[in-house]
Design an enzyme around this catalytic site. Structure first.
Site, mmCIF file in Angstrom:
data_model
loop_
_atom_site.group_PDB
_atom_site.id
_atom_site.type_symbol
_atom_site.label_atom_id
_atom_site.label_comp_id
_atom_site.label_asym_id
_atom_site.label_seq_id
_atom_site.Cartn_x
_atom_site.Cartn_y
_atom_site.Cartn_z
ATOM 1 N N ARG A 182 0.798 -0.914 -0.224
ATOM 2 C CA ARG A 182 0.129 0.397 0.129
ATOM 3 C C ARG A 182 1.011 1.068 -0.438
ATOM 4 O O ARG A 182 1.911 1.500 0.956
ATOM 5 C CB ARG A 182 -1.249 -0.069 1.358
ATOM 6 C CG ARG A 182 -1.781 -1.763 1.915
ATOM 7 C CD ARG A 182 -3.014 -1.052 0.462
ATOM 8 N NE ARG A 182 -3.890 -0.483 0.859
ATOM 9 C CZ ARG A 182 -4.922 -0.430 1.549
ATOM 10 N NH1 ARG A 182 -4.778 -1.206 2.560
ATOM 11 N NH2 ARG A 182 -5.680 0.530 1.902
ATOM 12 N N SER A 204 -7.908 11.690 1.181
ATOM 13 C CA SER A 204 -7.921 10.653 2.675
ATOM 14 C C SER A 204 -7.655 10.990 3.778
ATOM 15 O O SER A 204 -7.118 12.124 4.443
ATOM 16 C CB SER A 204 -6.152 10.090 2.095
ATOM 17 O OG SER A 204 -6.476 9.420 2.968
ATOM 18 N N ASP A 215 -15.400 2.888 0.108
ATOM 19 C CA ASP A 215 -15.183 2.035 0.263
ATOM 20 C C ASP A 215 -16.141 0.785 -0.089
ATOM 21 O O ASP A 215 -16.279 -0.199 0.005
ATOM 22 C CB ASP A 215 -14.705 1.794 2.254
ATOM 23 C CG ASP A 215 -13.719 1.631 2.258
ATOM 24 O OD1 ASP A 215 -12.952 2.175 1.903
ATOM 25 O OD2 ASP A 215 -13.967 2.671 3.610
ATOM 26 N N ARG A 230 -13.426 -6.452 1.477
ATOM 27 C CA ARG A 230 -14.903 -6.792 0.569
ATOM 28 C C ARG A 230 -15.083 -6.838 -0.330
ATOM 29 O O ARG A 230 -16.635 -7.146 -0.862
ATOM 30 C CB ARG A 230 -14.830 -4.850 0.752
ATOM 31 C CG ARG A 230 -14.740 -4.081 1.647
ATOM 32 C CD ARG A 230 -14.664 -2.542 1.685
ATOM 33 N NE ARG A 230 -14.884 -2.321 3.727
ATOM 34 C CZ ARG A 230 -14.337 -1.875 4.161
ATOM 35 N NH1 ARG A 230 -13.171 -0.985 3.393
ATOM 36 N NH2 ARG A 230 -14.288 -1.390 5.768
HETATM 37 C C1 S3P Z 1 -10.028 5.450 6.032
HETATM 38 C C2 S3P Z 1 -10.125 5.770 5.083
HETATM 39 C C3 S3P Z 1 -10.375 5.793 3.607
HETATM 40 C C4 S3P Z 1 -10.584 4.198 3.634
HETATM 41 C C5 S3P Z 1 -10.297 3.527 4.548
HETATM 42 C C6 S3P Z 1 -10.827 4.296 6.308
HETATM 43 C C7 S3P Z 1 -10.646 6.266 7.906
HETATM 44 O O1 S3P Z 1 -9.164 5.636 3.107
HETATM 45 O O2 S3P Z 1 -10.788 3.568 2.420
HETATM 46 O O3 S3P Z 1 -11.229 2.220 4.347
HETATM 47 O O4 S3P Z 1 -10.591 5.449 8.149
HETATM 48 O O5 S3P Z 1 -9.837 7.283 7.208
HETATM 49 P P1 S3P Z 1 -7.779 6.612 2.500
HETATM 50 O O6 S3P Z 1 -7.770 7.114 3.658
HETATM 51 O O7 S3P Z 1 -6.844 5.896 1.467
HETATM 52 O O8 S3P Z 1 -9.067 7.353 1.193
#
Ligand code: S3P
Length: 444
Positions: free
Chosen positions: A127, A175, A325, A398
């Site tokens: 990642r 994000s 998500d 998922r």
């Molecule tokens: C999340 C933010 C999202 C999401 C992840 C949980 C969080 O990711 O996809 O499942 O708890 O802040 P990104 O910040 O990479 O978009």
């Protein structure tokens, strides 16, 4: 372990907090509550905490950083020792499969200036972490990633008098994890700290940090301004809402399976999370939402979903971020909808637990669905009967859950191999579906 789903049964019932297998507590809020509580001064009590693979990774990492906590059932009690109380650890911290743990903890540790090595599973090592490493370095954090911009992350200790630099940071992608990482690092910065996002991501951290006494302003919806202070964070006392991203699979299951009628009570409805609701309503979904008084500073409500004739939709722009998500669940709704659904502006899906554009397309194709793949999305031709199939989870909880709900309406059973990955975010997924009438079972 394999999970096998046999088609034919409708999804019926009322899911409440006291159901034998209730909707799990919110994953994003559970991560934040545990970590922020560790930085607060005093005892925090968090009810309906999500006890799952990813949150266990965070709790273990906190223990390794010197934090005392106790989890009884779904009640988490954290003894916060205040800002600057996290301890350096010699051994690498294993963040398991949890990118949220790695990104948020990196921000908290960076803010405190302690040394650490953050590592994780093979999947987590793929990642992107440069999205936190680059801005943290700009703030003056001695942190590095491996050559490809991924974990392990190495954080070096900083002298206590060396404050991190505030200023303005413009994120290149929306994000909430990056935003939260930087906010935690910025708590002790030398001056005002401003984050700009291209599209507003979920604001759970802002809501929770404000409730804990942190000074955060939104000069406009895409900007967060943090005024650092020496003041300690107040501990938390809250019951977390049910996870909308877990409810998403139940919602789609009820909409696509003939004869279904389902109530889900106490679901978190943060507008930064509920894009799938808007999409499903626009597709003709028979959904009713009853709003309830806020819980833990978050909007919540009850959702009622019944079997519906869905039609295709195009998803692009800001809606993508509000349902980031939910594309695996959405894709299954699109396979049964009348017409061709399109997803655009969603390149970010390539950086999730799997490359969710490629993996979804491959799995939908094995169901006999006609699809096309684009760099930033895909199209799905809906309306044909899904074939039974055997697929791998590909380490993506998922993707596995999406294939499971496809099995409710396929011609013959669907088997998902290495499906135990579902426990990362949705413990008792199979048991919960069985309690609502589905035929699902674990083997091996
Ligand atoms: C999340 C933010 C999202 C999401 C992840 C949980 C969080 O990711 O996809 O499942 O708890 O802040 P990104 O910040 O990479 O978009």
């Amino acid at each position: 372990m394999n999970l096998t789903i046999r088609p034919g049964n409708p999804i019926q019932g009322v899911l409440t907090i006291s159901s034998p297998f209730p909707l799990p507590g919110d994953k994003s809020l559970s991560h934040r509550a545990a970590l922020f509580a560790a930085l607060a001064l005093g005892e925090s009590k968090i009810d309906n905490f999500l006890d799952s693979g990813v949150t266990k990774s965070l709790l273990k990492a906190l223990r390794q950083s010197g934090v005392d906590w106790e989890l009884k059932g779904n009640g988490l009690c954290v003894q916060g020792k205040g800002l600057n109380s996290l301890q350096a650890s010699e051994l690498p911290i294993d963040c398991g499969n949890s990118a949220t743990t790695m990104r948020l903890l990196a921000g908290a540790l960076a803010g405190q200036g302690v040394s650490a090595i953050l590592d994780g599973s093979e999947g987590l090592r793929k990642r992107p972490m440069d999205r936190i490493v680059n801005p943290l370095q700009e703030m003056g954090v001695p942190i590095s990633a491996s050559e490809n911009g991924c974990a392990p992350l190495i954080l070096q200790a900083r002298k206590p008098q060396q404050k991190l630099r505030g200023g303005t940071f413009s994120l290149t992608q929306a994000s909430a994890q990056v935003k939260t990482c930087l906010l935690l690092a910025g708590l002790g910065a030398d001056r005002e700290f401003i984050i700009r996002e291209p599209v507003a991501s979920r604001d759970h951290s802002e809501r929770m940090l404000r409730a804990m006494g942190v000074q955060l302003q939104n000069p406009d919806p895409l900007t967060i301004a943090l005024t650092p202070s020496e003041k300690q964070l107040k501990p938390l006392r809250m019951r977390l809402p049910g996870d909308f991203s877990a409810a998403a699979f139940l919602l789609v299951a009820a909409l696509i399976t003939p004869g279904s009628d389902l109530w889900i009570r106490g679901v978190g409805l943060n507008p930064g999370r509920t894009g799938l609701l808007d999409a499903l309503l626009a597709m003709g979904g028979n959904i009713e939402v009853i709003n309830k008084p806020d819980q833990a500073g978050e909007p919540i409500g009850d959702i009622h979903a019944q079997f519906s004739q869905l039609h295709a939709i195009t998803i692009s722009g800001n809606l993508v971020v509000r349902m980031i998500d939910e594309f695996p669940a959405f894709a299954i709704a699109a396979t049964v909808a009348e017409g061709t659904s399109l997803v655009r502006d969603a390149r970010e899906l390539r950086f999730k637990e799997s490359d969710r554009i490629t993996s979804l397309i491959a799995h939908l194709n094995s169901l006999g669905v006609r699809t096309t793949e684009a760099e930033d999305g895909f199209s799905i031709v809906g309306g044909s009967r899904l074939k039974g199939t055997k697929v791998q989870s590909l380490g993506d909880h998922r993707l596995a859950m999406a294939m499971a709900i496809a099995g409710l309406v396929s011609e013959s059973p669907i088997q998902i191999q290495s499906a135990e990955i579902i426990n990362e975010s949705f413990p008792h997924f199979g048991e919960l579906f069985v309690s609502l009438g589905a035929e699902m079972g674990w083997q091996g």
